[in-house]
Enzyme design. Structure first.
Site, mmCIF file in Angstrom:
data_model
loop_
_atom_site.group_PDB
_atom_site.id
_atom_site.type_symbol
_atom_site.label_atom_id
_atom_site.label_comp_id
_atom_site.label_asym_id
_atom_site.label_seq_id
_atom_site.Cartn_x
_atom_site.Cartn_y
_atom_site.Cartn_z
ATOM 1 N N ASP A 212 1.106 -1.090 -0.046
ATOM 2 C CA ASP A 212 -0.313 0.250 0.012
ATOM 3 C C ASP A 212 0.658 1.987 0.470
ATOM 4 O O ASP A 212 0.674 2.471 -0.040
ATOM 5 C CB ASP A 212 -0.563 0.386 1.655
ATOM 6 N N HIS A 296 -5.810 2.776 -6.866
ATOM 7 C CA HIS A 296 -6.645 2.578 -5.477
ATOM 8 C C HIS A 296 -8.094 1.889 -5.995
ATOM 9 O O HIS A 296 -9.151 1.479 -5.459
ATOM 10 C CB HIS A 296 -6.539 3.165 -4.431
ATOM 11 N N HIS A 299 -7.983 -1.585 -6.757
ATOM 12 C CA HIS A 299 -8.836 -1.827 -5.609
ATOM 13 C C HIS A 299 -9.885 -2.256 -5.284
ATOM 14 O O HIS A 299 -10.626 -3.513 -5.336
ATOM 15 C CB HIS A 299 -7.849 -1.061 -4.550
ATOM 16 N N HIS A 313 -6.615 -5.238 2.043
ATOM 17 C CA HIS A 313 -6.685 -3.876 1.566
ATOM 18 C C HIS A 313 -4.782 -3.311 0.366
ATOM 19 O O HIS A 313 -5.782 -3.385 -1.067
ATOM 20 C CB HIS A 313 -6.455 -2.414 1.490
#
Ligand SMILES: [Zn+2]
Length: 428
Positions: A212, A296, A299, A313
């Protein structure tokens, strides 16, 4: 810190629903923000403590603010790790104080935020301690704000994201579907980290946190490069993003090895700080230039696939970063990152992520969700028009082909066959 504590202390002695208080509370209800123009920098916590024994500061922090009625919002596993180092409750809030125990329900959604807010207001709580992973911390920030901007003290038990530093909450539906994020107008009172708690955390969460945090550079460097040269705050954010990439490249593999052995080495402590503090500084100083972009959004697309429910995540962001580089034709950087991912045990393909849905269908879903109008993919640097669903579809297919060729040409064993992709644990 003193300013906010004094303000809140006044509230605690003169709480009520007078018009000034109602106006102030109304002002504290944030809106979802996706397109802040220009640079709006939000600094990090008012106080940041990172050292063994850090929890010993809590009684003083609470006493100075006059906070004797304290709520502790906590995840199940994080709580079991952290409570070993917490002062006794009588030391924490004094002999006449009280502690309200609030176990976290597992999702940072409006329902959970409202539940915590109501408990805090009903009991006239002075301050919230939040102990756990990012969703616990984000819920506490959002609930504290809605309860009249009461002080929130964060005790992260994982180094899997920068939630402790970031002046925002990432919101989900109750079923875990990503919604967006809200930027908060005020900072948390303190972030208090005892690295011994982090050393006792699962290695898969650190692996996800590294992924991340690596994404910061790949997602933000383009926008930060476009910021005006006089915007020195954006310059600091760019330096922070570069530090994320460089320090994790230098120390990431060693940190994972050291965490496995539960050794608090320099590499491990460095990576803890990078994932929490330096990653947080990218958004703090960068404002809209330092926000998530395509990785993201990918994601988010992955998150609606049933096979990815509960996947970590950062692991999904790891794949999103590769898709972003394919989308932007940054193949040289993608090759470099592939090598680092091999060492870190991060996934390169949908197969390694554990996507079990039919391939065409999965790719179409990811592309559709990632390019919804409010998604961060449209903030990619250098774009004059929104990113089209078809572009993402094509980028994913190009990446999958690229990775298949890479694996067959190097005869590498796919990561998924040796490193199982973990599921998130709502208790953390
Ligand atoms: Zn993230």
């Amino acid at each position: 810190m003193r300013t906010q504590m004094n303000e809140t202390q006044e509230n605690s002695t003169g709480r009520g629903t007078g018009s000034a208080e109602l106006t102030r509370r109304a002002r504290c209800i944030p809106q979802l923000i996706h397109d802040e123009p220009g640079l709006v920098a939000h600094s990090g916590p008012q106080q940041y403590v990172f050292r063994p024994g850090a929890y010993d500061d809590l009684p003083r922090l609470l006493r100075v603010g006059g906070y004797s009625r304290v709520a502790i919002l906590h995840g199940r596993i994080g709580w079991s790790k952290a409570r070993v180092y917490l002062p006794d409750s009588s030391d924490l809030v004094g002999p006449n104080g009280s502690i309200l125990d609030i176990p976290f329900s597992g999702e940072c959604c409006i329902e959970e935020i409202e539940r915590v807010r109501a408990l805090v207001v009903d009991r006239d709580i002075h301050a919230i301690l939040a102990i756990g992973g990012g969703k616990v911390l984000d819920t506490a920030k959002a609930a504290g704000l809605r309860a009249g901007d009461i002080p929130v003290i964060l005790l992260p038990t994982l180094a899997s994201n920068c939630s402790a530093w970031a002046c925002l909450s990432v919101l989900y539906e109750a079923d875990g579907t990503p919604v967006g994020h809200e930027v908060h107008p005020t900072q948390v009172a303190a972030v208090v980290i005892d690295p011994r708690v982090l050393v006792d955390s699962p290695v898969e969460y650190l692996r996800a946190g590294i992924a991340d945090t690596l994404a910061k550079w790949y997602e933000c460097s383009g926008a930060l490069d476009d910021a005006p040269s006089w915007d020195l705050s954006a310059g600091l954010a760019r330096h922070a993003a570069l530090q994320c990439r460089n320090l994790l490249t230098a120390h990431g593999v060693a940190a994972l090895r050291d965490l496995e052995a539960e050794r608090a080495t320099d590499s491990l402590l460095t990576v803890f700080q990078v994932n929490i503090q330096i990653a947080g500084l990218v958004g703090s100083f960068g404002g809209a230039y330092g926000r998530a972009t395509a990785a993201h959004a990918i994601h988010d697309g992955l998150s609606v696939l049933p096979s990815q429910q509960g996947a970590l995540h950062g692991i999904k962001v790891a794949y999103g970063t590769l898709v972003q580089l394919a989308l932007e034709n940054r193949w040289e950087e993608l090759d470099e990152l592939d090598s680092l991912y091999d060492e870190l045990g991060l996934p390169h393909s949908l197969d390694e992520l554990g996507v079990t849905e039919e391939s065409d269908e999965a790719i179409a879903t990811i592309a559709r969700v990632a390019t919804l109008p409010m998604k961060t993919i449209h903030q990619l640097a250098g774009r004059t028009r929104p990113v089209a669903e078809k572009e993402v579809d094509t980028a994913i297919r190009a990446l999958e082909d690229h990775e298949r060729e890479r694996v067959s040409s190097t005869a590498l064993v796919p990561v998924a066959s040796s490193v199982p992709v973990p599921l998130a644990h709502p208790g953390i």
